[in-house]
Design a protein around this motif. Structure first.
Motif, PDB file in Angstrom:
ATOM      1  N   SER A   1       0.825  -1.207   0.000  1.00  0.00           N
ATOM      2  CA  SER A   1       0.000   0.000   0.000  1.00  0.00           C
ATOM      3  C   SER A   1       0.859   1.257   0.000  1.00  0.00           C
ATOM      4  O   SER A   1       0.551   2.246  -0.676  1.00  0.00           O
ATOM      5  CB  SER A   1      -0.943   0.000   1.198  1.00  0.00           C
ATOM      6  OG  SER A   1      -1.823  -1.103   1.162  1.00  0.00           O
ATOM      7  N   LEU A   2       1.963   1.219   0.756  1.00  0.00           N
ATOM      8  CA  LEU A   2       2.854   2.377   0.795  1.00  0.00           C
ATOM      9  C   LEU A   2       3.510   2.606  -0.563  1.00  0.00           C
ATOM     10  O   LEU A   2       3.596   3.745  -1.042  1.00  0.00           O
ATOM     11  CB  LEU A   2       3.914   2.169   1.876  1.00  0.00           C
ATOM     12  CG  LEU A   2       4.957   3.281   2.018  1.00  0.00           C
ATOM     13  CD1 LEU A   2       4.287   4.604   2.353  1.00  0.00           C
ATOM     14  CD2 LEU A   2       5.982   2.919   3.090  1.00  0.00           C
ATOM     15  N   ARG A   3       3.978   1.525  -1.190  1.00  0.00           N
ATOM     16  CA  ARG A   3       4.596   1.670  -2.513  1.00  0.00           C
ATOM     17  C   ARG A   3       3.590   2.202  -3.533  1.00  0.00           C
ATOM     18  O   ARG A   3       3.922   3.062  -4.364  1.00  0.00           O
ATOM     19  CB  ARG A   3       5.147   0.323  -2.975  1.00  0.00           C
ATOM     20  CG  ARG A   3       6.491  -0.055  -2.369  1.00  0.00           C
ATOM     21  CD  ARG A   3       7.136  -1.165  -3.163  1.00  0.00           C
ATOM     22  NE  ARG A   3       8.481  -1.440  -2.687  1.00  0.00           N
ATOM     23  CZ  ARG A   3       8.806  -2.424  -1.869  1.00  0.00           C
ATOM     24  NH1 ARG A   3       7.858  -3.236  -1.420  1.00  0.00           N
ATOM     25  NH2 ARG A   3      10.053  -2.613  -1.503  1.00  0.00           N
ATOM     26  N   THR A   4       2.368   1.690  -3.484  1.00  0.00           N
ATOM     27  CA  THR A   4       1.352   2.153  -4.421  1.00  0.00           C
ATOM     28  C   THR A   4       1.022   3.623  -4.194  1.00  0.00           C
ATOM     29  O   THR A   4       0.845   4.388  -5.151  1.00  0.00           O
ATOM     30  CB  THR A   4       0.082   1.303  -4.278  1.00  0.00           C
ATOM     31  OG1 THR A   4       0.412  -0.082  -4.457  1.00  0.00           O
ATOM     32  CG2 THR A   4      -0.954   1.704  -5.302  1.00  0.00           C
ATOM     33  N   PHE A   5       0.938   4.036  -2.935  1.00  0.00           N
ATOM     34  CA  PHE A   5       0.643   5.440  -2.627  1.00  0.00           C
ATOM     35  C   PHE A   5       1.761   6.344  -3.152  1.00  0.00           C
ATOM     36  O   PHE A   5       1.507   7.426  -3.708  1.00  0.00           O
ATOM     37  CB  PHE A   5       0.480   5.623  -1.121  1.00  0.00           C
ATOM     38  CG  PHE A   5      -0.437   6.763  -0.755  1.00  0.00           C
ATOM     39  CD1 PHE A   5      -0.495   7.916  -1.513  1.00  0.00           C
ATOM     40  CD2 PHE A   5      -1.246   6.690   0.365  1.00  0.00           C
ATOM     41  CE1 PHE A   5      -1.335   8.960  -1.179  1.00  0.00           C
ATOM     42  CE2 PHE A   5      -2.093   7.729   0.711  1.00  0.00           C
ATOM     43  CZ  PHE A   5      -2.133   8.860  -0.065  1.00  0.00           C
ATOM     44  N   CYS A   6       3.007   5.919  -2.983  1.00  0.00           N
ATOM     45  CA  CYS A   6       4.125   6.703  -3.524  1.00  0.00           C
ATOM     46  C   CYS A   6       4.022   6.797  -5.041  1.00  0.00           C
ATOM     47  O   CYS A   6       4.327   7.847  -5.640  1.00  0.00           O
ATOM     48  CB  CYS A   6       5.451   6.073  -3.115  1.00  0.00           C
ATOM     49  SG  CYS A   6       5.807   6.160  -1.343  1.00  0.00           S
ATOM     50  N   GLY A   7       3.587   5.701  -5.686  1.00  0.00           N
ATOM     51  CA  GLY A   7       3.392   5.745  -7.124  1.00  0.00           C
ATOM     52  C   GLY A   7       2.277   6.685  -7.532  1.00  0.00           C
ATOM     53  O   GLY A   7       2.361   7.356  -8.572  1.00  0.00           O
ATOM     54  N   VAL A   8       1.218   6.755  -6.736  1.00  0.00           N
ATOM     55  CA  VAL A   8       0.128   7.690  -7.015  1.00  0.00           C
ATOM     56  C   VAL A   8       0.632   9.123  -6.965  1.00  0.00           C
ATOM     57  O   VAL A   8       0.309   9.956  -7.827  1.00  0.00           O
ATOM     58  CB  VAL A   8      -1.027   7.469  -6.015  1.00  0.00           C
ATOM     59  CG1 VAL A   8      -2.063   8.577  -6.140  1.00  0.00           C
ATOM     60  CG2 VAL A   8      -1.677   6.116  -6.246  1.00  0.00           C
ATOM     61  N   ILE A   9       1.434   9.437  -5.959  1.00  0.00           N
ATOM     62  CA  ILE A   9       1.971  10.800  -5.835  1.00  0.00           C
ATOM     63  C   ILE A   9       2.880  11.126  -7.014  1.00  0.00           C
ATOM     64  O   ILE A   9       2.892  12.248  -7.526  1.00  0.00           O
ATOM     65  CB  ILE A   9       2.712  10.943  -4.497  1.00  0.00           C
ATOM     66  CG1 ILE A   9       1.729  10.798  -3.329  1.00  0.00           C
ATOM     67  CG2 ILE A   9       3.436  12.277  -4.412  1.00  0.00           C
ATOM     68  CD1 ILE A   9       2.384  10.808  -1.973  1.00  0.00           C
ATOM     69  N   ALA A  10       3.652  10.136  -7.460  1.00  0.00           N
ATOM     70  CA  ALA A  10       4.590  10.368  -8.558  1.00  0.00           C
ATOM     71  C   ALA A  10       3.895  10.549  -9.899  1.00  0.00           C
ATOM     72  O   ALA A  10       4.477  11.132 -10.823  1.00  0.00           O
ATOM     73  CB  ALA A  10       5.585   9.216  -8.638  1.00  0.00           C
ATOM     74  N   THR A  11       2.666  10.064 -10.027  1.00  0.00           N
ATOM     75  CA  THR A  11       1.959  10.150 -11.308  1.00  0.00           C
ATOM     76  C   THR A  11       0.787  11.116 -11.281  1.00  0.00           C
ATOM     77  O   THR A  11       0.147  11.315 -12.310  1.00  0.00           O
ATOM     78  CB  THR A  11       1.431   8.761 -11.716  1.00  0.00           C
ATOM     79  OG1 THR A  11       0.619   8.219 -10.660  1.00  0.00           O
ATOM     80  CG2 THR A  11       2.594   7.816 -11.990  1.00  0.00           C
ATOM     81  N   THR A  12       0.508  11.713 -10.137  1.00  0.00           N
ATOM     82  CA  THR A  12      -0.616  12.655 -10.020  1.00  0.00           C
ATOM     83  C   THR A  12      -0.061  14.015  -9.641  1.00  0.00           C
ATOM     84  O   THR A  12       0.331  14.244  -8.500  1.00  0.00           O
ATOM     85  CB  THR A  12      -1.622  12.181  -8.964  1.00  0.00           C
ATOM     86  OG1 THR A  12      -2.006  10.838  -9.256  1.00  0.00           O
ATOM     87  CG2 THR A  12      -2.848  13.070  -8.962  1.00  0.00           C
ATOM     88  N   SER A  13      -0.004  14.898 -10.589  1.00  0.00           N
ATOM     89  CA  SER A  13       0.571  16.221 -10.364  1.00  0.00           C
ATOM     90  C   SER A  13      -0.538  17.262 -10.275  1.00  0.00           C
ATOM     91  O   SER A  13      -1.687  17.021 -10.635  1.00  0.00           O
ATOM     92  CB  SER A  13       1.532  16.583 -11.497  1.00  0.00           C
ATOM     93  OG  SER A  13       0.848  16.579 -12.743  1.00  0.00           O
ATOM     94  N   THR A  14      -0.166  18.415  -9.804  1.00  0.00           N
ATOM     95  CA  THR A  14      -1.063  19.573  -9.779  1.00  0.00           C
ATOM     96  C   THR A  14      -0.420  20.713 -10.557  1.00  0.00           C
ATOM     97  O   THR A  14       0.810  20.785 -10.669  1.00  0.00           O
ATOM     98  CB  THR A  14      -1.343  20.027  -8.338  1.00  0.00           C
ATOM     99  OG1 THR A  14      -0.092  20.325  -7.699  1.00  0.00           O
ATOM    100  CG2 THR A  14      -2.058  18.950  -7.558  1.00  0.00           C
TER     101      THR A  14
END
Length: 646
Positions: free
Chosen positions: A108-121
């Motif tokens: 879950s932690l790795r996936t969350f880090c991946g979400v942050i890396a692919t979701t920009s503002t």
């Protein structure tokens, strides 16, 4: 090719159906976990579902179908409604990731880090006047999502059980505290695979920790005010554990950017910052050189947070040069540099400072964490933060807590806390001009035989020697008080500590000749040369010890010490020639322990064998008593007549 690519993309209906199916499977797994019917196979399936959802939402962000910042749109178009529905499903997806992190799942932690890396503002960067004419408008760029990162940090450092701790009684908190301490493996994974790699992630993590701490402090003040201040601080037990988790994460960050080189050369970013023109880069370098000015340390926290949170361009004026009042230099001073916050080394160091200061304000930080925090602050943080003097309050508070009577009687680790706190205050005094008049009185309080048995013994001895020998302007009563206390320490402490104490006393007496009266003072002849010792050992005020009216009679007792090295040094104290005899090197005495002294004696005895007249080697014999016995028992003993030596 463009038509083929667009036809290969799934339709909105297909995407919505796939998202619903994956989220439904995650809900079923969550119910199974609550019932206890959760296996390793289910955990692997959940990890695959979470990663598939991450890739779906990342594709939606790339195609501009999902904008996580557009939450309150009043547009009634189909694209706006589609975005709002995706936002709702995305929030559910993030909640599943948070639950997985709270359960200690690395996937879950790795996936969350991946979400942050692919979701920009998106962030708007206004260019300079010259570039604005060329581009005719604002330059659009992307950055890391603070909203998602703060949710990840909240899951790492807090727990759902945190709020239940406020209702626990003091006698039942030991059973539940371990449930909310973040696992070391999760913090190490987050630090090594995400935090250490990217400079912009480091900056926003420090800001996120500061925000979490400030929110907790605000909620604590609100609760106390709502109950008319009748709520004791002990009720906020969970805040200490949350602060511990944040301190553990901050301690891992020993690579904060110090200068512009750290942010340009070989620096990685999740989302690349905008490129500056050559002229802007030159001015930026001048600003980086000038941000060490201590006057800039007084920057207001509120104004900094407003400028950083809005992510507008930081406009910093170039350093004013007073060398020549020419028009050309005046024009250069008026030029302004446009720099994003996380491109400024000063902002990184300031964010680290604010994160630490706000975290250390939280109550009930465990003693086991405070020891690591004090050591890390002294060795790393004070050297890079813009305003190190702001940590003086925490060091002083930690020292007072360690030397209080309750702390001294309840835990031996309080001595270690006091040593580390005093060491930090000494660094602030030495390198940052802190005025702390009570330093030597505080150091005097720690002179106790038990201090020689702590793990930080060498650190305390080094602090003691530097603070006493490095200051040649110490008053005579201060030097005399320390000499008396050190001699008492040599009498009651181990031989290793006694050697250090005597060597330090010898150096102090030679450096401060006004204290020679302690060696040469003797009593009246009718009293057989004896004098009353008026030294008051129990007081902490150095002006009340009356050490200058006393004498170092302890040296006479130490001359008969069972360890020959102490006896030799005690006989030499006060009799050395100041011109021909060099002072003792205190570093040679700091490393002595029982084991090292024992090994040293073994080598001396084994290697010091003497040779007789015939040339044969004769081993040295160790004296076990002062007089050669004539029997196993003394003459007065009833068995003395039965066991005699021939």
């Amino acid at each position: 090719m463009a038509a083929e690519d667009s036809s290969s993309e799934p339709s909105a209906a297909e995407t919505a159906k796939e998202i619903k199916v994956l989220l439904q499977q995650l809900r079923k797994s969550a119910k199974q976990r609550k019932r206890g019917n959760y296996s390793n196979a289910s955990e692997r399936e959940d990890a695959l579902h979470l990663d598939k959802l991450r890739r779906i939402f990342a594709g939606l962000v790339d195609r501009n179908e999902l904008d996580i910042t557009d939450r309150n749109s009043s547009d009634e178009s189909a694209s706006s409604k589609w975005n709002q529905w995706l936002l709702t499903q995305h929030d559910v997806f993030i909640d599943h990731l948070v639950d997985g992190i709270l359960a200690g799942k690395a996937a879950s932690l790795r996936t969350f880090c991946g979400v942050i890396a692919t979701t920009s503002t998106k962030v708007n960067l206004q260019s300079s006047a010259k570039d604005e004419e060329q581009s005719n408008g604002a330059i659009k760029n992307v950055m890391l999502s603070e909203q998602l990162l703060n949710k990840l940090l909240g899951a790492l450092v807090k727990s759902k059980k945190y709020f239940d701790l406020n209702k626990m009684k003091e006698g039942n908190d030991n059973d539940n505290i371990n449930d909310i301490i973040c696992e070391e493996s999760l913090l190490s994974l987050f630090e090594s695979e995400f935090l250490r790699q990217y400079r912009d992630a480091q900056y926003f993590v420090m800001k996120g920790i500061n925000k979490i701490a400030m929110d907790l402090l605000a909620s604590m003040d609100k609760d106390d005010a709502g109950k008319n201040g009748d709520v004791p601080v002990d009720n906020h037990k969970g805040m200490g554990i949350v602060a511990e988790n944040m301190c553990r994460l901050l301690i891992m960050m020993d690579y904060v950017a110090r200068n512009s080189h750290d942010l340009t050369q070989d620096a990685k970013y999740l989302f690349e910052p905008p490129l500056l023109s050559e002229d802007d880069n030159e001015d930026d370098q001048e600003d980086d050189e000038g941000d060490e000015d201590p006057n800039s340390d007084e920057e207001d926290t509120d104004s900094d947070s407003e400028s950083v949170s809005s992510h507008s361009v930081e406009e910093t004026e170039g350093r004013k040069r007073t060398a020549s009042p020419k028009i050309k230099s005046r024009n250069k001073r008026s030029r302004k540099t446009k720099v994003i916050s996380w491109q400024q080394p000063y902002k990184h160091r300031f964010a680290l400072q604010q994160a630490w200061l706000s975290t250390l304000r939280l109550p009930n930080i465990p003693m086991r964490t405070q020891k690591h925090v004090l050591q890390h602050l002294s060795t790393y943080v004070l050297g890079i933060c813009p305003s190190p003097l702001r940590f003086a309050e925490y060091f002083t508070r930690s020292f007072q807590a360690g030397t209080s009577k309750s702390a001294t009687s309840s835990s031996s680790s309080s001595n270690l806390t006091s040593i580390l706190a005093l060491d930090g205050l000494f660094i602030l005094m030495l390198d940052h001009q802190l005025e702390y008049p009570e330093f030597y009185s505080s150091l005097y309080q720690l002179l106790h035989p038990r201090i020689l048995y702590t793990k930080q013994r060498a650190r305390f001895l080094q602090l003691l020697s530097k603070s006493l020998l490095g200051n040649s302007m110490l008053p005579a009563y201060v030097v005399a008080s320390f000499c008396k206390k050190l001699c008492r320490l040599a009498l009651n402490g181990p031989p290793s500590g006694g050697l250090f104490a005597l060597a330090l006393v010898s150096n102090l007496l030679r450096k401060h000749g006004e204290c020679a009266c302690l060696i040469h003072r003797s009593g009246k002849r009718e009293d057989a040369g004896l004098i009353d010792d008026v030294f008051v050992e129990d007081v902490d005020d150095l002006t009340q010890t009356r050490a200058l009216e006393s004498s170092l009679w302890e040296l006479t007792a130490l001359e008969k010490h069972y360890f020959h090295a102490i006896s030799t040094v005690a006989k030499a104290v006060g009799t050395e020639d100041d011109k021909s005899t060099p002072m003792y090197d205190m570093d040679d005495f700091m490393a002595h322990t029982y084991k090292s002294l024992f090994e040293q004696e073994k080598k001396r005895l084994n290697g010091g064998a003497s040779s007789d007249a015939k040339g044969s080697k004769k081993k040295s014999r160790v004296s076990l008593t002062f007089f050669e016995p004539d029997g196993l028992f003394t003459k007065e003993n009833v068995f003395g007549e039965f066991f005699k030596c021939n």
